[in-house]
Design an enzyme around this catalytic site. Structure first.
Site, PDB file in Angstrom:
ATOM      1  N   ASP A  12      22.067  31.355 -70.676  1.00  0.00           N
ATOM      2  CA  ASP A  12      23.089  30.295 -70.431  1.00  0.00           C
ATOM      3  C   ASP A  12      22.558  28.862 -70.000  1.00  0.00           C
ATOM      4  O   ASP A  12      23.258  27.878 -69.873  1.00  0.00           O
ATOM      5  CB  ASP A  12      24.536  30.526 -69.741  1.00  0.00           C
ATOM      6  CG  ASP A  12      24.274  30.688 -68.196  1.00  0.00           C
ATOM      7  OD1 ASP A  12      23.151  31.089 -67.931  1.00  0.00           O
ATOM      8  OD2 ASP A  12      24.900  30.524 -67.400  1.00  0.00           O
ATOM      9  N   SER A  38      25.418  34.966 -68.370  1.00  0.00           N
ATOM     10  CA  SER A  38      24.027  34.463 -68.056  1.00  0.00           C
ATOM     11  C   SER A  38      23.048  35.113 -68.724  1.00  0.00           C
ATOM     12  O   SER A  38      22.784  35.167 -69.698  1.00  0.00           O
ATOM     13  CB  SER A  38      23.944  34.238 -66.497  1.00  0.00           C
ATOM     14  OG  SER A  38      22.974  33.847 -65.967  1.00  0.00           O
ATOM     15  N   ASP A  45      20.890  27.713 -67.476  1.00  0.00           N
ATOM     16  CA  ASP A  45      21.047  27.127 -66.195  1.00  0.00           C
ATOM     17  C   ASP A  45      19.688  27.471 -65.417  1.00  0.00           C
ATOM     18  O   ASP A  45      19.574  26.916 -64.286  1.00  0.00           O
ATOM     19  CB  ASP A  45      22.117  27.593 -65.446  1.00  0.00           C
ATOM     20  CG  ASP A  45      22.432  28.865 -65.243  1.00  0.00           C
ATOM     21  OD1 ASP A  45      21.629  29.719 -65.628  1.00  0.00           O
ATOM     22  OD2 ASP A  45      23.241  29.560 -64.335  1.00  0.00           O
ATOM     23  N   ASP A  94      17.208  31.068 -69.347  1.00  0.00           N
ATOM     24  CA  ASP A  94      17.877  32.184 -69.492  1.00  0.00           C
ATOM     25  C   ASP A  94      19.148  31.808 -70.426  1.00  0.00           C
ATOM     26  O   ASP A  94      19.353  30.996 -71.193  1.00  0.00           O
ATOM     27  CB  ASP A  94      18.423  32.526 -68.226  1.00  0.00           C
ATOM     28  CG  ASP A  94      19.551  31.807 -67.487  1.00  0.00           C
ATOM     29  OD1 ASP A  94      19.664  30.707 -68.199  1.00  0.00           O
ATOM     30  OD2 ASP A  94      20.548  32.259 -67.041  1.00  0.00           O
TER      31      ASP A  94
END
Ligand code: MG
Length: 454
Positions: free
Chosen positions: A239, A95, A241, A237
């Site tokens: 990744d 992430s 999400d 961010d």
């Protein structure tokens, strides 16, 4: 039993805390429990390909049929797992963590991260040496599938595409060298936006502005917006999400403010419903929800908790201060693409600039800090903290949250992903906020030292 999973899947520094051998056994254990048809995806980190290959190897060893989806945002994998009716998925991502980290998220067939119970089963199998491997004739196979278009189509179903297209928004996007570079510009163009971008080269070193969008590292996006006269800026961010929004004046807004706009908009057509948000969010969310005829269900911090609470309580909307928006009708997981589509949808309906809408929200000053604390000391530090704090009201939904008589609050909780305690605080005025944060930061630092030396 030792733990592998933190608040957001398994995370660690690559080849020190998280090795391909570990990911292989973890994936074999997960595959054994999840079922046969498993998707594998990865973010753009330097180590993600290595770990994705290890994950695929582990899954094949227990007979899974692997759908290798390559590079993609986490919510795209989650959507694909549910939409294609697969038995589960593994996402290789850390992430927003720094580049040396990586991790694994285990996704169930409903597209949501695995609950605690399944994590424990996976850990049980892992620490007992892994599941039984299949004989040579029964190992699995790999096929490829690219779900990027499927996902964008899915997002478009939940907004008024024609109304947004008519507005021809000028939008600036900053994927921060992360994988939303593969979906966000496409989505914005499909919504008829004039799209400007920065940091769209996927690069695991995150050279642009780091993998975690924060008001203090989005100067590049604000400058781009000024140069092209953009109406909305969005930073994702690593990744994809989470999304933070920047208004047309270049002001970056924390996620609970964009979430509050979505809450107000959603509750205006769904009166009386509850929305879910962690205890780290602004009390402004509760005020906005109440004024719109709804209410807030406070949860522990962590996207999995919000998702699972939504499913359990039948809640359709959730959000986090870090920029996570969970829109149940699409999928009850945080999704940066969905956040972008929802904000454009409400801007098209309101017909007013983002800064004006943000300006109508109650305003409090907030501060976030971090205090280093080795993972193994966290439980003792937390216990010591609980024993020595004083306030008008003390909540222990997650960590320790102190409410004071003037309405200000401070939350101190051990991070589930990094060796730190996180501090979140909110007050009406800057001076009060800073005194409260400094006082409690010193207290926390002293407690960490005390526990270290005891
Ligand atoms: Mg993320």
């Amino acid at each position: 039993m030792p733990r592998l999973f933190g608040t957001n899947g398994v995370r660690g520094v690559v080849n020190r805390e998280l090795t391909p051998e570990m990911v292989l056994r973890l994936s074999a254990s997960a595959g054994h429990l999840l079922g046969r048809e498993i998707a594998v995806g990865r973010d753009g980190r330097t180590s993600s390909e290595m770990l994705a290959k290890a994950a695929i190897g582990g899954l094949l060893s227990v007979g899974c049929r692997v759908h290798d989806m390559g590079l993609l945002p986490t919510p795209t994998l989650q959507y694909a797992v549910k939409h294609l009716g697969l038995d589960g998925g593994l996402m290789i991502t850390a992430s927003h963590n720094p580049p040396e980290f990586n991790g694994v998220k285990v996704i169930l067939k409903d597209g949501v991260e695995a609950p605690r119970g399944l994590e424990e089963e996976i850990e049980g199998l892992y620490f007992s040496g892994g599941p039984p491997l299949k004989p040579w004739g029964e190992v699995g196979s790999v096929g490829g599938f690219n779900p990027l278009d499927l996902y964008v189509e899915g997002l478009l179903r939940h907004v008024d595409v024609e109304a947004i297209r008519r507005r021809r928004f000028r939008v600036a996007l900053d994927p921060g060298n992360g994988v939303s570079a593969l979906t966000a510009p496409t989505l914005a163009r499909r919504l008829g936006c004039e799209v400007y971008t920065i940091n769209t080269d996927i690069d695991g070193a995150f050279p642009g502005r780091g993998s975690e969008p924060r008001p203090d590292n989005l100067g590049g996006l604000s400058r781009l917006m000024e140069a092209v006269d953009a109406e909305v800026g969005v930073a994702f961010d690593g990744d994809g999400d989470r999304a933070l929004f920047v208004d047309e004046g270049g002001v970056v807004h924390w996620g609970d403010r964009s979430f509050a706009l979505v809450v107000r908009d959603y509750l205006s057509s769904h009166p009386g419903e509850a929305v879910a948000t962690p205890v780290s969010s602004s009390k402004m969310i509760e005020e906005v929800a109440r004024e719109a005829g709804g209410c807030v269900l406070w949860t522990r911090v962590g996207s999995i908790v919000v998702s699972r609470t939504m499913l359990k309580e039948g809640i359709s909307l959730g959000g986090e201060e870090n920029g996570g928006i969970f829109y149940g009708p699409h999928q009850p997981v945080r999704d940066g693409g969905m956040a972008l589509a929802l904000i454009l949808d409400l801007l098209a309906r309101e017909g007013r600039p983002l800064s004006e809408l943000m300006g109508e929200l109650p305003r409090y000053v907030q501060r976030k800090e971090r205090v280093p604390c080795p993972n193994e000391l966290k439980p003792r530090v937390l216990e010591a903290l609980r024993g020595c704090v004083e306030a008008e009201r003390v909540e222990t939904i997650d960590g320790v949250k102190l409410w004071f008589s003037d309405g200000s609050w401070i939350l101190m909780r051990p991070s589930g992903t990094e060796p730190i305690f996180r501090i979140y605080a909110e007050a009406e005025a800057e001076g009060r906020l800073n005194r409260m944060v400094e006082e409690h930061r010193r207290l926390l630092e002293a407690l960490v030292e005390e526990v270290k030396s005891s």
